[in-house]
Design a protein around this motif. Sequence first.
Motif, short mmCIF file in Angstrom:
data_model
loop_
_atom_site.label_atom_id
_atom_site.label_comp_id
_atom_site.label_asym_id
_atom_site.label_seq_id
_atom_site.Cartn_x
_atom_site.Cartn_y
_atom_site.Cartn_z
N ILE A 69 -3.68 -5.60 3.12
CA ILE A 69 -3.51 -4.52 2.10
C ILE A 69 -2.94 -3.19 2.45
O ILE A 69 -3.02 -2.96 3.60
CB ILE A 69 -4.93 -4.61 1.48
N SER A 70 -2.03 -2.71 1.86
CA SER A 70 -1.54 -1.51 2.18
C SER A 70 -1.22 -0.48 0.85
O SER A 70 -1.29 -1.03 -0.14
CB SER A 70 -0.11 -1.50 2.90
N ARG A 71 -0.99 0.64 1.09
CA ARG A 71 -0.83 1.47 -0.12
C ARG A 71 0.35 2.36 0.25
O ARG A 71 0.42 2.95 1.17
CB ARG A 71 -2.07 2.27 -0.82
N HIS A 72 1.07 2.96 -1.00
CA HIS A 72 2.19 3.93 -0.91
C HIS A 72 1.96 4.84 -1.98
O HIS A 72 2.12 4.74 -3.14
CB HIS A 72 3.47 3.22 -1.18
N ASN A 73 1.41 6.00 -1.56
CA ASN A 73 0.69 6.84 -2.79
C ASN A 73 1.82 7.64 -3.46
O ASN A 73 1.71 7.91 -4.63
CB ASN A 73 -0.19 7.76 -2.25
N VAL A 74 2.81 7.63 -2.76
CA VAL A 74 4.13 8.63 -3.36
C VAL A 74 4.77 7.48 -4.52
O VAL A 74 5.07 7.84 -5.57
CB VAL A 74 5.20 8.74 -2.54
N LYS A 75 4.53 6.14 -4.15
CA LYS A 75 4.90 5.16 -5.17
C LYS A 75 3.90 4.66 -6.10
O LYS A 75 4.18 3.91 -7.09
CB LYS A 75 5.61 3.75 -4.25
N ASN A 76 2.78 5.07 -5.84
CA ASN A 76 1.42 4.84 -6.58
C ASN A 76 1.29 3.55 -6.83
O ASN A 76 0.86 2.85 -7.80
CB ASN A 76 1.45 5.43 -8.12
N THR A 77 1.58 2.75 -5.60
CA THR A 77 1.25 1.26 -5.57
C THR A 77 0.25 0.88 -4.31
O THR A 77 0.53 1.69 -3.39
CB THR A 77 2.63 0.88 -5.33
N VAL A 78 -0.38 -0.06 -4.50
CA VAL A 78 -1.07 -0.83 -3.54
C VAL A 78 -0.55 -2.26 -3.36
O VAL A 78 -0.25 -2.67 -4.38
CB VAL A 78 -2.62 -0.56 -3.99
N TYR A 79 -0.17 -2.57 -2.24
CA TYR A 79 0.23 -4.02 -2.15
C TYR A 79 -0.72 -5.09 -1.48
O TYR A 79 -1.61 -4.52 -0.65
CB TYR A 79 1.42 -3.93 -1.18
N LEU A 80 -0.76 -6.11 -1.91
CA LEU A 80 -1.35 -7.30 -1.03
C LEU A 80 -0.56 -8.37 -0.40
O LEU A 80 -0.14 -9.11 -1.34
CB LEU A 80 -2.58 -7.87 -2.03
N GLN A 81 -0.33 -8.38 0.61
CA GLN A 81 0.83 -9.01 1.23
C GLN A 81 -0.29 -10.60 1.68
O GLN A 81 -1.24 -10.45 2.27
CB GLN A 81 1.20 -8.83 2.56
N MET A 82 0.00 -11.62 1.21
CA MET A 82 -0.73 -12.97 1.39
C MET A 82 0.04 -13.85 2.05
O MET A 82 1.17 -14.54 1.40
CB MET A 82 -1.17 -13.48 -0.02
N ASP A 83 -0.14 -14.11 3.39
CA ASP A 83 0.33 -15.29 4.08
C ASP A 83 -0.67 -16.46 4.32
O ASP A 83 -1.94 -16.49 4.21
CB ASP A 83 0.64 -14.27 5.42
#
Length: 124
Positions: A69-83
């Motif tokens: 999980i990661s987030r980019h507050n400038v882009k207002n987005t949280v990511y969930l990379q699933m491998d």
Amino acid sequence: VQLQASGGGLVEAGASLSLSCTYSGPTLTTYVIGWFRQPPGKEREFVSAISWSGGSTFYADSVKGRFTISRHNVKNTVYLQMDNMKHEDTAVYYCAADPGTRVSGTAVRDYRYWGQGTQVTVSS
């Protein structure tokens, strides 16, 4: 407060997929953002969460080492990379936000705001 999950799809076991949660609303960048999922016929379960700064993360044992999980507050987005996805990862995935919960909060009731889900299907 609005959250929108996207990026779901159909993948084969062992493949990767990345989900995004776009959020908007006053001071939402200071909220904990979490990912939950609901497998077919089962209750919604915790997957992962990240603090407002991104400095703290928490994972369910079932996804630890495979999901990031990661987030980019400038882009207002949280990511969930699933491998290295597994068939049992098949579920509708939801993102949620709360101003007062801890990153280690794993209950549905710990989160006040919810987005619509995105379907993830992993073929075996």
